[in-house]
Design an enzyme around this catalytic site. Structure first.
Site, mmCIF file in Angstrom:
data_model
loop_
_atom_site.group_PDB
_atom_site.id
_atom_site.type_symbol
_atom_site.label_atom_id
_atom_site.label_comp_id
_atom_site.label_asym_id
_atom_site.label_seq_id
_atom_site.Cartn_x
_atom_site.Cartn_y
_atom_site.Cartn_z
ATOM 1 N N MET A 22 0.837 -1.195 0.000
ATOM 2 C CA MET A 22 0.000 0.000 0.000
ATOM 3 C C MET A 22 0.882 1.260 0.000
ATOM 4 O O MET A 22 0.397 2.362 0.293
ATOM 5 C CB MET A 22 -0.933 0.006 1.212
ATOM 6 C CG MET A 22 -1.897 -1.195 1.186
ATOM 7 S SD MET A 22 -3.432 -0.908 2.048
ATOM 8 C CE MET A 22 -2.847 -0.615 3.699
ATOM 9 N N HIS A 26 8.973 1.281 3.356
ATOM 10 C CA HIS A 26 10.069 1.317 4.340
ATOM 11 C C HIS A 26 10.895 0.052 4.180
ATOM 12 O O HIS A 26 10.625 -0.753 3.267
ATOM 13 C CB HIS A 26 9.485 1.459 5.760
ATOM 14 C CG HIS A 26 8.401 0.463 6.071
ATOM 15 N ND1 HIS A 26 8.627 -0.894 6.113
ATOM 16 C CD2 HIS A 26 7.073 0.621 6.328
ATOM 17 C CE1 HIS A 26 7.504 -1.525 6.407
ATOM 18 N NE2 HIS A 26 6.529 -0.624 6.528
ATOM 19 N N HIS A 29 9.093 -3.325 3.563
ATOM 20 C CA HIS A 29 8.682 -3.575 2.179
ATOM 21 C C HIS A 29 9.907 -3.948 1.332
ATOM 22 O O HIS A 29 9.848 -4.845 0.497
ATOM 23 C CB HIS A 29 8.048 -2.321 1.574
ATOM 24 C CG HIS A 29 6.785 -1.869 2.254
ATOM 25 N ND1 HIS A 29 6.729 -0.724 3.011
ATOM 26 C CD2 HIS A 29 5.547 -2.399 2.287
ATOM 27 C CE1 HIS A 29 5.489 -0.557 3.462
ATOM 28 N NE2 HIS A 29 4.754 -1.564 3.049
ATOM 29 N N GLN A 53 -10.446 -2.593 2.277
ATOM 30 C CA GLN A 53 -9.964 -3.233 3.496
ATOM 31 C C GLN A 53 -9.957 -2.290 4.694
ATOM 32 O O GLN A 53 -9.536 -2.669 5.783
ATOM 33 C CB GLN A 53 -8.602 -3.881 3.268
ATOM 34 C CG GLN A 53 -7.441 -2.924 3.100
ATOM 35 C CD GLN A 53 -6.176 -3.660 2.706
ATOM 36 O OE1 GLN A 53 -6.046 -4.143 1.587
ATOM 37 N NE2 GLN A 53 -5.234 -3.779 3.625
ATOM 38 N N GLN A 146 -2.833 -11.990 7.828
ATOM 39 C CA GLN A 146 -3.005 -11.734 6.391
ATOM 40 C C GLN A 146 -2.282 -12.799 5.572
ATOM 41 O O GLN A 146 -2.832 -13.349 4.610
ATOM 42 C CB GLN A 146 -2.463 -10.344 6.069
ATOM 43 C CG GLN A 146 -2.329 -10.045 4.603
ATOM 44 C CD GLN A 146 -1.954 -8.592 4.362
ATOM 45 O OE1 GLN A 146 -2.799 -7.713 4.452
ATOM 46 N NE2 GLN A 146 -0.695 -8.330 4.080
ATOM 47 N N VAL A 169 10.785 -7.008 9.697
ATOM 48 C CA VAL A 169 11.940 -6.119 9.867
ATOM 49 C C VAL A 169 11.605 -5.141 10.995
ATOM 50 O O VAL A 169 10.502 -4.586 11.039
ATOM 51 C CB VAL A 169 12.243 -5.348 8.564
ATOM 52 C CG1 VAL A 169 13.398 -4.371 8.764
ATOM 53 C CG2 VAL A 169 12.548 -6.330 7.441
ATOM 54 N N ARG A 180 2.278 2.930 9.485
ATOM 55 C CA ARG A 180 1.476 3.630 10.492
ATOM 56 C C ARG A 180 2.309 4.149 11.665
ATOM 57 O O ARG A 180 1.798 4.923 12.478
ATOM 58 C CB ARG A 180 0.349 2.723 11.009
ATOM 59 C CG ARG A 180 -0.725 2.463 9.953
ATOM 60 C CD ARG A 180 -1.913 1.734 10.539
ATOM 61 N NE ARG A 180 -3.054 1.731 9.621
ATOM 62 C CZ ARG A 180 -3.417 0.687 8.865
ATOM 63 N NH1 ARG A 180 -2.721 -0.435 8.911
ATOM 64 N NH2 ARG A 180 -4.465 0.775 8.081
HETATM 65 P P1 AMP Z 1 1.408 -2.861 3.482
HETATM 66 O O1 AMP Z 1 1.981 -1.835 2.565
HETATM 67 O O2 AMP Z 1 1.353 -2.441 4.909
HETATM 68 O O3 AMP Z 1 0.123 -3.456 2.967
HETATM 69 O O4 AMP Z 1 2.447 -4.069 3.470
HETATM 70 C C1 AMP Z 1 2.833 -4.697 2.275
HETATM 71 C C2 AMP Z 1 3.593 -5.944 2.603
HETATM 72 O O5 AMP Z 1 4.758 -5.613 3.359
HETATM 73 C C3 AMP Z 1 2.800 -6.941 3.455
HETATM 74 O O6 AMP Z 1 3.047 -8.255 2.994
HETATM 75 C C4 AMP Z 1 3.360 -6.718 4.823
HETATM 76 O O7 AMP Z 1 3.268 -7.846 5.663
HETATM 77 C C5 AMP Z 1 4.803 -6.407 4.518
HETATM 78 N N1 AMP Z 1 5.421 -5.673 5.635
HETATM 79 C C6 AMP Z 1 4.976 -4.533 6.211
HETATM 80 N N2 AMP Z 1 5.785 -4.183 7.240
HETATM 81 C C7 AMP Z 1 6.744 -5.135 7.320
HETATM 82 C C8 AMP Z 1 7.863 -5.357 8.165
HETATM 83 N N3 AMP Z 1 8.154 -4.511 9.168
HETATM 84 N N4 AMP Z 1 8.632 -6.435 7.954
HETATM 85 C C9 AMP Z 1 8.341 -7.304 6.940
HETATM 86 N N5 AMP Z 1 7.309 -7.146 6.104
HETATM 87 C C10 AMP Z 1 6.517 -6.090 6.286
#
Ligand code: AMP
Length: 295
Positions: A22, A26, A29, A53, A146, A169, A180
Site C-alpha cells: 500500500m 520502508h 517492504h 480493506q 493476512q 523487519v 502507520r
Molecule cells: P502494506 O503496505 O502495509 O500493505 O504491506 C505490504 C507488505 O509488506 C505486506 O506483505 C506486509 O506484511 C509487509 N510488511 C509490512 N511491514 C513489514 C515489516 N516490518 N517487515 C516485513 N514485512 C513487512
C-alpha cells in the site's frame, strides 16, 4: 523501471515475482522486494491503498501516500515494473465479486475488531493476482494473519501462486516497521518499543522449558502495562489454522513442536499497532482424562 497505471501494460511482466503493497515504503517492504529479486525473475511491485480493506472511521483518508519517494526507492532496488493503478482499474464500476475465507481464519484476532477487513484483503489480492499473473508473491510475517489467510485462499482456489513469507523487519529497539508508525509522536514512539519487549518476554518464558499458556499471556500483559499499553487483543494461536490455545494448556519447548503465533494489537494515539512472534512448543491440553491421571 516501467511505471504501469493500466492493467494492460502488465502483460510483458506476467509470470514473475510480485510484491503487493500500500506504499509509504520502508525497509520492511524493501526486504520483500530484495527477497523477490533473489529469484532473478521479473519483479513487479504494486502500490495501491485498497479502500475495501478499511472500515468506516478507519484511516483510509489519512493513510500516508508518498508516490515519488516510493518510486525512487523501487528504482534503486532495480524493480522491473511498478503497478500504480487508479481505483477504477482495480474495481471497475461493474465489479461484483468478494472473495471470503472462512471466519475461523478471518473472524478472529484483527478480523474480530475490523469486520470485513480480510474480505477486502483477499478480494484485492485475488484481483491483483489476476492482473499481475505472478509465479510467486511475497508477504511479511508482520501481518501474520493476512499471510495465513492469503495462503489459504491460494490453496483453496488452486491459484498456483507460491506465497513466500518474509520475516518482520524491526527498528533497533524492536518496533516492527510499519507505515502507520508515522502517526506516533516521540513519547508514543518510545512506548511502542514495549510491544516487542512484551512479546519477547512471553516467547522467552515458553522457550525456557515448560509453562502454562495463561501464565505466558499474563507475563506479556504485565510487560505491556509497564509502558502503559493496553492491547485490543493478546492471543496465542496455532500458525496452521489459527486455533486458539486455551490458557490452561501446558506448553513445552520443542523445536519439532507445533508452530504458535503470539499476536497482539495495541492502540496507541492515532495508531493501531500490530505485532507478533512465533515459536514452537508441544501443547499438552488439559482434558478430563489428564485431570484424572493427576489425582
Ligand atoms: P502494506 O503496505 O502495509 O500493505 O504491506 C505490504 C507488505 O509488506 C505486506 O506483505 C506486509 O506484511 C509487509 N510488511 C509490512 N511491514 C513489514 C515489516 N516490518 N517487515 C516485513 N514485512 C513487512
Amino acid at each position: 523501471m516501467r511505471i504501469c497505471r493500466r492493467a494492460e501494460e502488465l502483460t510483458p511482466f506476467f509470470g514473475g515475482e510480485f510484491v503487493p503493497t500500500m506504499g509509504a515504503l520502508h525497509e520492511g517492504h524493501l526486504a520483500l522486494v530484495r527477497r523477490a529479486k533473489r529469484e532473478r525473475g521479473i519483479t513487479v511491485v504494486s502500490i495501491f491503498v485498497n479502500p475495501t480493506q478499511f472500515g468506516p472511521g478507519e484511516d483510509f483518508e489519512d493513510y500516508p501516500r508518498r508516490e515519488e519517494q516510493d518510486l525512487r526507492l523501487l528504482e534503486k532496488e532495480e524493480v522491473d515494473a511498478v503497478f500504480l493503478p487508479r481505483k477504477e482499474e482495480v474495481y471497475p464500476e461493474d465489479f461484483a465479486t468478494t472473495v471470503r475465507v472462512d471466519r475461523r481464519l478471518t473472524g478472529v484476532l484483527c478480523g474480530k475488531y475490523r469486520p470485513g477487513h480480510f474480505d477486502g484483503v483477499t478480494t484485492v489480492v485475488a484481483r491483483l493476482f489476476g492482473l499481475v499473473k505472478p509465479k510467486r508473491a511475497y508477504f511479511g510475517w508482520k501481518d501474520a494473519q493476512q499471510l495465513i489467510v492469503v495462503k489459504k485462499m491460494v490453496e483453496d482456489l488452486a491459484l498456483g501462486i507460491e506465497i513466500v513469507p518474509v520475516e518482520t523487519v524491526r527498528e533497533a529497539d524492536g518496533l516492527a516497521l510499519s507505515s502507520r508508525n508515522a502517526y506516533l509522536d516521540a513519547e508514543q514512539r518510545r512506548r511502542a518499543a514495549g510491544i516487542f519487549r512484551a512479546l519477547s518476554a512471553g516467547r522467552g518464558l515458553a522457550e525456557r522449558g515448560s509453562c502454562r499458556a495463561g501464565d505466558l499471556l499474563r507475563r506479556v500483559r504485565e510487560f505491556l502495562e509497564r509502558d502503559d499499553l493496553s492491547p485490543q487483543y493478546l492471543e496465542l494461536r496455532t500458525v496452521k489454522n489459527l486455533e486458539e490455545i486455551r490458557s490452561d494448556s501446558v506448553l513445552e519447548a520443542a523445536p519439532d513442536g507445533e508452530e504458535l503465533l503470539l499476536a497482539t494489537a495495541v492502540p496507541l494515539g492515532k495508531a493501531r499497532l500490530i505485532d507478533n512472534l512465533r515459536f514452537r512448543a508441544k501443547i499438552i491440553r488439559r482434558t478430563p482424562a489428564f485431570e484424572g491421571e493427576r489425582k
